[in-house]
Motif scaffolding. Sequence first.
Motif, PDB file in Angstrom:
ATOM      1  N   ALA A 285       0.869  -1.184   0.000  1.00 47.66           N
ATOM      2  CA  ALA A 285       0.000   0.000   0.000  1.00 47.66           C
ATOM      3  C   ALA A 285       0.900   1.226   0.000  1.00 47.66           C
ATOM      4  N   LEU A 286       0.834   2.002  -1.056  1.00 44.73           N
ATOM      5  CA  LEU A 286       1.633   3.224  -1.126  1.00 44.73           C
ATOM      6  C   LEU A 286       1.218   4.160   0.011  1.00 44.73           C
ATOM      7  N   GLY A 287       2.218   4.720   0.694  1.00 44.24           N
ATOM      8  CA  GLY A 287       1.951   5.619   1.805  1.00 44.24           C
ATOM      9  C   GLY A 287       1.723   4.936   3.136  1.00 44.24           C
ATOM     10  N   SER A 288       1.797   3.603   3.169  1.00 47.53           N
ATOM     11  CA  SER A 288       1.556   2.863   4.412  1.00 47.53           C
ATOM     12  C   SER A 288       2.874   2.637   5.158  1.00 47.53           C
ATOM     13  N   TRP A 289       2.770   1.965   6.305  1.00 44.14           N
ATOM     14  CA  TRP A 289       3.976   1.652   7.076  1.00 44.14           C
ATOM     15  C   TRP A 289       4.909   0.744   6.290  1.00 44.14           C
ATOM     16  N   PHE A 290       4.376  -0.017   5.342  1.00 44.55           N
ATOM     17  CA  PHE A 290       5.218  -0.908   4.544  1.00 44.55           C
ATOM     18  C   PHE A 290       6.286  -0.140   3.766  1.00 44.55           C
TER      19      PHE A 290
ATOM     20  N   GLU B 220      13.341  -0.100  -0.992  1.00 45.22           N
ATOM     21  CA  GLU B 220      13.576  -0.640  -2.333  1.00 45.22           C
ATOM     22  C   GLU B 220      12.299  -1.242  -2.899  1.00 45.22           C
ATOM     23  N   ASP B 221      12.213  -1.352  -4.222  1.00 45.98           N
ATOM     24  CA  ASP B 221      11.129  -2.133  -4.809  1.00 45.98           C
ATOM     25  C   ASP B 221      11.648  -3.389  -5.504  1.00 45.98           C
ATOM     26  N   LEU B 222      12.987  -3.565  -5.567  1.00 46.75           N
ATOM     27  CA  LEU B 222      13.593  -4.793  -6.087  1.00 46.75           C
ATOM     28  C   LEU B 222      14.943  -4.990  -5.425  1.00 46.75           C
ATOM     29  N   ALA B 223      15.262  -6.226  -5.103  1.00 47.81           N
ATOM     30  CA  ALA B 223      16.562  -6.555  -4.524  1.00 47.81           C
ATOM     31  C   ALA B 223      17.079  -7.851  -5.138  1.00 47.81           C
TER      32      ALA B 223
ATOM     33  N   GLU C 207      12.851   2.156  -8.226  1.00 46.37           N
ATOM     34  CA  GLU C 207      12.581   2.868  -9.476  1.00 46.37           C
ATOM     35  C   GLU C 207      11.103   3.182  -9.698  1.00 46.37           C
ATOM     36  N   LEU C 208      10.220   2.307  -9.269  1.00 48.10           N
ATOM     37  CA  LEU C 208       8.801   2.470  -9.560  1.00 48.10           C
ATOM     38  C   LEU C 208       8.021   3.065  -8.387  1.00 48.10           C
ATOM     39  N   GLY C 209       8.255   2.532  -7.204  1.00 48.48           N
ATOM     40  CA  GLY C 209       7.539   3.011  -6.023  1.00 48.48           C
ATOM     41  C   GLY C 209       7.610   4.507  -5.808  1.00 48.48           C
ATOM     42  N   PRO C 210       8.802   5.133  -5.899  1.00 47.99           N
ATOM     43  CA  PRO C 210       8.870   6.578  -5.672  1.00 47.99           C
ATOM     44  C   PRO C 210       8.063   7.400  -6.672  1.00 47.99           C
ATOM     45  N   ARG C 211       7.731   6.797  -7.816  1.00 53.76           N
ATOM     46  CA  ARG C 211       6.925   7.498  -8.823  1.00 53.76           C
ATOM     47  C   ARG C 211       5.432   7.149  -8.715  1.00 53.76           C
ATOM     48  N   GLY C 212       5.074   6.462  -7.635  1.00 50.34           N
ATOM     49  CA  GLY C 212       3.679   6.105  -7.438  1.00 50.34           C
ATOM     50  C   GLY C 212       3.213   4.953  -8.294  1.00 50.34           C
ATOM     51  N   LEU C 213       4.162   4.172  -8.816  1.00 52.10           N
ATOM     52  CA  LEU C 213       3.842   3.034  -9.666  1.00 52.10           C
ATOM     53  C   LEU C 213       4.028   1.733  -8.891  1.00 52.10           C
ATOM     54  N   GLY C 214       3.341   0.695  -9.346  1.00 48.16           N
ATOM     55  CA  GLY C 214       3.561  -0.628  -8.770  1.00 48.16           C
ATOM     56  C   GLY C 214       2.744  -0.939  -7.551  1.00 48.16           C
ATOM     57  N   GLY C 215       1.772  -0.108  -7.240  1.00 44.61           N
ATOM     58  CA  GLY C 215       0.938  -0.371  -6.077  1.00 44.61           C
ATOM     59  C   GLY C 215      -0.207   0.607  -6.029  1.00 44.61           C
ATOM     60  N   ALA C 216      -1.138   0.385  -5.147  1.00 44.76           N
ATOM     61  CA  ALA C 216      -2.310   1.238  -5.028  1.00 44.76           C
ATOM     62  C   ALA C 216      -2.248   2.038  -3.730  1.00 44.76           C
TER      63      ALA C 216
END
Length: 376
Positions: A169-174, A238-241, A215-224
């Motif tokens: 969840a974008l913006g969540s504790w995750f 990170e969004d990939l490791a 690369e994707l998460g900081p641009r609001g991509l890859g999640g809701a």
Amino acid sequence: MTTTTPRTTAPLRVGVVGLGWAGQQHMAAYDALDGVELVAIAGMEDGPRAELQEKFGVPNVYSDWKDLVAAGGLDAVSVAVPTFLHAPISVGALEAGLHVLCEKPIARTADEAEAMVAAAQSAGRVLEIAFNHRRRGDVEALKAAIDDGSIGRPYHARATWLRRSGIPALGSWFTNKDMAGGGPLIDLGVHVLDYALHLFGEPRVLAVSAVTHSELGPRGLGGAVSDKQQVGSAYEVEDLASLLLRLEGGGSIVLETSWAAYRSTGDEFGITLYGTDGGADLRVVDYAPSGELTIFRGNAEEEIDVRVEADPGRGHAAVVDTFLEFVADESSWRDHDGSLALGRARIIDAAYESARIGAEVRLDHDLTITDGEAVR
């Protein structure tokens, strides 16, 4: 079907802290057992707390975990809350004399994990971590095939858990570094690390080389964006490791995990193993109860591929059963203090450090890793 855990004393009285999916798995597992009473739950959400109290017939409910522990009358507690709460709740429960079953990862860092293990050792109580994916039927079937020599000695593996668009969840504790400890590596990758090392027979990890990408998460991509568990956080993890683990005895494991990446749609995890006399491949797509498991044997003259059909396994129910077996055997309490999960946390820490400094980090399991160097 009701599972019976042998008891020679009064019913074991247990509580659960956390009302989400994982907490509900623990509640259902305890509720299905003879000789166990689910007598307390705790969680901040009023609606779900009331619903779960009614569903499982729980006599005592609390909004604050501290009140659950302070009320007394419990033998054990499950901790199924966001990662930043694992250590304080587990340590508090252990210091109160309770046995603890905590969700993965054990904690945000190895330092927190060490505090949990120390609390278990000081209290003389069980601390177990819920690595439920090793209890899948397909993983157990693969472990049995390795143990009976079907692939010889495993020497290399590629183990993965990959999502195309699966940021929780974008913006969540995750997505908050301080609250979660990291992204998919500590969330999904710890499961992959656990089942990979389990399948290899628990070799020591000597060194870790890792890279992480965001690369994707900081641009609001890859999640809701969801109202669930929102803390208003920027995307800080990170969004990939990708990791290379060097094992004692010469073996190696490549581990890759993502929450978000341009790849095939769906949620996929598994492992490909290469052994001296054969190989194996396990692939699970979209949480299928049983994945596709194939054993590879033969030689240049005859290639033999054997598809193995496996039962779904019992997941969290098996984890809870094992935890209660440890609790029932007082002579084994000091053998189950969370040390295995602490080892996983040290490897995860080393991976993040390797990615930060851009170099391999060697692990001395008696030392502390600092800036790629082992210091006492």
